[in-house]
Design a protein around this motif. Structure first.
Motif, short mmCIF file in Angstrom:
data_model
loop_
_atom_site.label_atom_id
_atom_site.label_comp_id
_atom_site.label_asym_id
_atom_site.label_seq_id
_atom_site.Cartn_x
_atom_site.Cartn_y
_atom_site.Cartn_z
N GLN A 207 -30.96 52.17 -5.19
CA GLN A 207 -32.04 51.43 -5.81
C GLN A 207 -32.26 51.87 -7.25
N VAL A 208 -32.12 53.19 -7.51
CA VAL A 208 -32.26 53.69 -8.88
C VAL A 208 -31.19 53.08 -9.78
N GLU A 209 -29.93 53.05 -9.30
CA GLU A 209 -28.86 52.44 -10.08
C GLU A 209 -29.15 50.97 -10.34
N GLU A 210 -29.64 50.25 -9.32
CA GLU A 210 -29.94 48.84 -9.48
C GLU A 210 -31.04 48.62 -10.52
N ASN A 211 -32.06 49.49 -10.51
CA ASN A 211 -33.14 49.36 -11.48
C ASN A 211 -32.64 49.63 -12.90
N PHE A 212 -31.75 50.62 -13.06
CA PHE A 212 -31.19 50.89 -14.38
C PHE A 212 -30.38 49.69 -14.87
N ARG A 213 -29.62 49.07 -13.98
CA ARG A 213 -28.84 47.89 -14.38
C ARG A 213 -29.76 46.73 -14.76
N ALA A 214 -30.88 46.58 -14.05
CA ALA A 214 -31.83 45.51 -14.39
C ALA A 214 -32.43 45.74 -15.77
N LEU A 215 -32.78 46.99 -16.08
CA LEU A 215 -33.30 47.30 -17.41
C LEU A 215 -32.26 47.02 -18.49
N ASP A 216 -31.01 47.41 -18.22
CA ASP A 216 -29.95 47.17 -19.19
C ASP A 216 -29.69 45.68 -19.36
N ARG A 217 -29.75 44.91 -18.26
CA ARG A 217 -29.53 43.47 -18.36
C ARG A 217 -30.63 42.80 -19.18
N GLY A 218 -31.88 43.23 -18.99
CA GLY A 218 -32.97 42.69 -19.79
C GLY A 218 -32.82 43.02 -21.26
N LEU A 219 -32.31 44.22 -21.55
CA LEU A 219 -32.10 44.61 -22.94
C LEU A 219 -31.00 43.77 -23.59
N GLU A 236 -36.28 48.25 -31.36
CA GLU A 236 -36.51 47.78 -30.00
C GLU A 236 -35.52 48.39 -29.03
N VAL A 237 -34.24 48.44 -29.43
CA VAL A 237 -33.20 48.97 -28.54
C VAL A 237 -33.45 50.45 -28.25
N LEU A 238 -33.68 51.24 -29.31
CA LEU A 238 -33.92 52.67 -29.10
C LEU A 238 -35.19 52.91 -28.31
N GLY A 239 -36.21 52.10 -28.53
CA GLY A 239 -37.44 52.26 -27.78
C GLY A 239 -37.25 51.98 -26.30
N ASP A 240 -36.47 50.93 -25.98
CA ASP A 240 -36.23 50.61 -24.58
C ASP A 240 -35.37 51.66 -23.91
N ARG A 241 -34.36 52.21 -24.62
CA ARG A 241 -33.52 53.24 -24.01
C ARG A 241 -34.33 54.50 -23.76
N ARG A 242 -35.22 54.84 -24.69
CA ARG A 242 -36.10 55.98 -24.44
C ARG A 242 -37.06 55.67 -23.30
N GLY A 243 -37.48 54.39 -23.22
CA GLY A 243 -38.38 54.02 -22.14
C GLY A 243 -37.75 54.18 -20.78
N ILE A 244 -36.44 53.94 -20.67
CA ILE A 244 -35.75 54.14 -19.39
C ILE A 244 -35.79 55.61 -19.00
N ALA A 245 -35.49 56.49 -19.94
CA ALA A 245 -35.46 57.92 -19.61
C ALA A 245 -36.86 58.49 -19.41
N ASP A 246 -37.86 57.95 -20.12
CA ASP A 246 -39.22 58.48 -20.03
C ASP A 246 -40.07 57.76 -18.99
N SER A 247 -39.52 56.77 -18.29
CA SER A 247 -40.29 56.09 -17.25
C SER A 247 -40.54 57.03 -16.08
N ASP A 248 -41.47 56.62 -15.19
CA ASP A 248 -41.77 57.45 -14.02
C ASP A 248 -40.52 57.68 -13.18
N GLN A 249 -39.73 56.61 -13.02
CA GLN A 249 -38.51 56.73 -12.23
C GLN A 249 -37.49 57.63 -12.93
N GLY A 250 -37.36 57.49 -14.25
CA GLY A 250 -36.41 58.31 -14.98
C GLY A 250 -36.77 59.79 -14.96
N ARG A 251 -38.05 60.11 -15.14
CA ARG A 251 -38.46 61.52 -15.11
C ARG A 251 -38.35 62.11 -13.71
#
Length: 498
Positions: A207-219, A236-251
């Motif tokens: 599920q974590v991999e699927e969520n990462f792919r969904a974020l990447d697809r939206g980007l 926008e791109v750098l902000g979203d990539r940092r958002g993936i790593a700094d999200s609750d799921q990423g941390r």
């Protein structure tokens, strides 16, 4: 939310969720048994198309040897047709993709299969329903949240004193011979909760991999439809990539992965797991739990690899966008050159075509006042004293210029194997601490080329400091991404590293 909205939400969920569609499908037993055995029980994340078709065809032949209640042969379609149907976008039970450097399609189960299998496990009758261990877990979680967010030092000290009193009481009881031992029911209750949580963790990685792919697809969709400036797009791109790593799921994933890479915690977990599985009440349980931490490490490594691949693909996607824009600029310049050549030979004043030309603004003479000019400053002359300089008399040995540094890779490989013989995973910083660098940066680069018998993973977000003393007695330190080695040993039950 009222009942009508809730009803409509469930109707929509039944219509579009692949897990619900899987449970309603006529071939649900075939899908759940086969995909569950290949991808879930063996903890496999990638199977080639030819191998999966062969295994499915073998399974179908065994099923076709039996007939149904009406005398008809079950599952009459071919393995290839079933596989294409399960991997279709509107079905969503298998994810089809091409691994890097491969020309054959591979497959992986989607989170919908994990969710369906998890729900089926809840329908199976359990030997007993344990509630004590889960209640203790709930209380421990509440205690961690309550006191972990407490800012008052006095409240925290009071809680620590209370826990110290309880520990001291337990110490006094043990010294007096009063041992509070868990009975058979309590041990089985806690082991059942442990195995359930361990399986859920493995399912969560998909599920974590699927969520990462969904974020990447939206980007990617945002980049494809962007009509602003490149600077704004980059923000926008750098902000979203940092958002993936700094999200609750990423941390949360980062904390779990750091635990897997900690050698001390790995040793503690392995010791506790071995002691639990040696208990008479647990000895006859599932043997897969002995290697669960290796399965976690393999699944987490694949998730990290997926994130790195998505980042690389996104970078190439941005490079392609820039290339297309540059190509369009060159096409416009070429059109300007063609038009310029077409009107170059037109005579001035000809009536057949307008005379090319352009207007420029009238030139202006800049006026600078004399007082605005800087005054002359003479250059400072330096006096050189050449007295006392004599010719050199000593002779240097030129052989040092031809000395080469040879790094023994076999010795480095032995150092990695020595660390892996004591721990399931080994970080490069820990290996260098045990075997200090003798040849400096050349030896450090040599460690990065060690591949025989080990699997190497790089984590660019974590940085380790590696120090050594050079031949000139100067201490040097290099900041390198975290490098982790794991043994490549195939197990009979699934092929994960042991």
């Amino acid at each position: 939310m009222d009942l009508i909205d809730r009803h409509d939400e469930i109707v929509e969920l039944r219509r579009r969720h692949p897990a619900w569609a899987l449970l309603r499908a006529g071939t649900a037993p075939l899908v759940l048994v086969f995909l569950g055995a290949v991808f879930v029980e063996e903890n496999t994340r990638s199977v080639s198309r030819s191998e999966l078709i062969g295994r499915l065809e073998e399974f179908l032949q065994g099923l076709r040897s039996e007939t149904g209640d009406d005398g008809a042969v079950r599952y009459a379609r071919s393995a290839k047709e079933y596989l294409d149907d399960w991997a279709a976008p509107e079905t969503g039970w298998l994810r089809a993709y091409y691994p890097p450097g491969a020309d054959e399609q591979s497959y992986d189960a989607t989170p919908a299969v994990e969710k369906s299998l998890s729900w089926l496990r809840t329908l199976q009758p359990a030997p007993f329903v344990g509630t004590e261990s889960r209640l203790n877990t709930v209380v421990d979680l509440l205690r961690q949240m309550a006191f972990g967010a407490e800012l008052d030092p006095q409240v925290r000290l009071a809680e620590l004193h209370r826990r110290r009193t309880e520990i001291q009481q337990q110490i006094d009881d043990v010294e007096a011979g009063r041992l509070d031992v868990l009975d058979d029911v309590a041990q089985r209750d806690r082991y059942q909760q442990f195995t359930s949580t361990a399986r859920e963790l493995l399912a969560d990685f998909r599920q974590v991999e699927e969520n990462f792919r969904a974020l990447d697809r939206g980007l990617r969709e945002k980049i494809a439809t962007w009509d602003g400036g490149k600077g704004e797009l980059l923000d926008e791109v750098l902000g979203d990539r940092r958002g993936i790593a700094d999200s609750d799921q990423g941390r949360s994933f980062r904390g779990f992965y750091d635990f897997l890479l900690s050698a001390s915690r790995q040793d503690e977990f392995t010791d506790l797991l071995g002691r639990v599985l040696a208990l008479p009440e647990i000895a006859g349980s599932d043997s897969w739990a002995r290697h669960i931490h290796h399965d976690w490490l393999d699944a987490a490594g694949r998730t990290q690899s997926t994130v790195r691949q998505l980042s690389d693909q996104l970078r190439r996607f941005l490079d392609d966008q820039v290339w297309l824009e540059n190509r369009r600029v060159m096409e416009v310049l070429h059109e300007i050159e063609v038009h310029a050549l077409a009107v170059r030979d037109l005579a001035p004043g000809a009536r057949s075509a307008p005379v090319p030309g352009s207007s420029v603004p009238s030139p202006e003479i800049p006026v600078v006042l004399p007082t605005e000019r800087p005054l002359y400053r003479p250059r400072r002359r330096l006096a050189l004293d050449s007295d006392g300089i004599a010719a050199a008399t000593e002779r240097a040995d030129p052989a040092a210029l031809y000395e080469q540094v040879y790094v023994d890779v076999a010795r480095l490989r032995a150092a990695v194997a020595d660390r892996l013989a004591r721990e399931p995973v080994a970080a490069l910083a820990d290996i260098v601490a045990d075997h200090p660098l003798e040849q400096g940066l050349a030896e450090l680069i040599g460690y990065l080329s060690v591949q025989e018998g080990v699997a190497t993973s790089f984590d660019p977000e974590q940085v380790d400091a590696v120090s050594w003393t050079g031949s000139d007695d100067v201490d040097r330190t290099a900041q390198v991404p975290r490098v982790v080695y794991t043994r490549v040993v195939e197990r009979s039950n699934g092929g994960a590293p042991a």
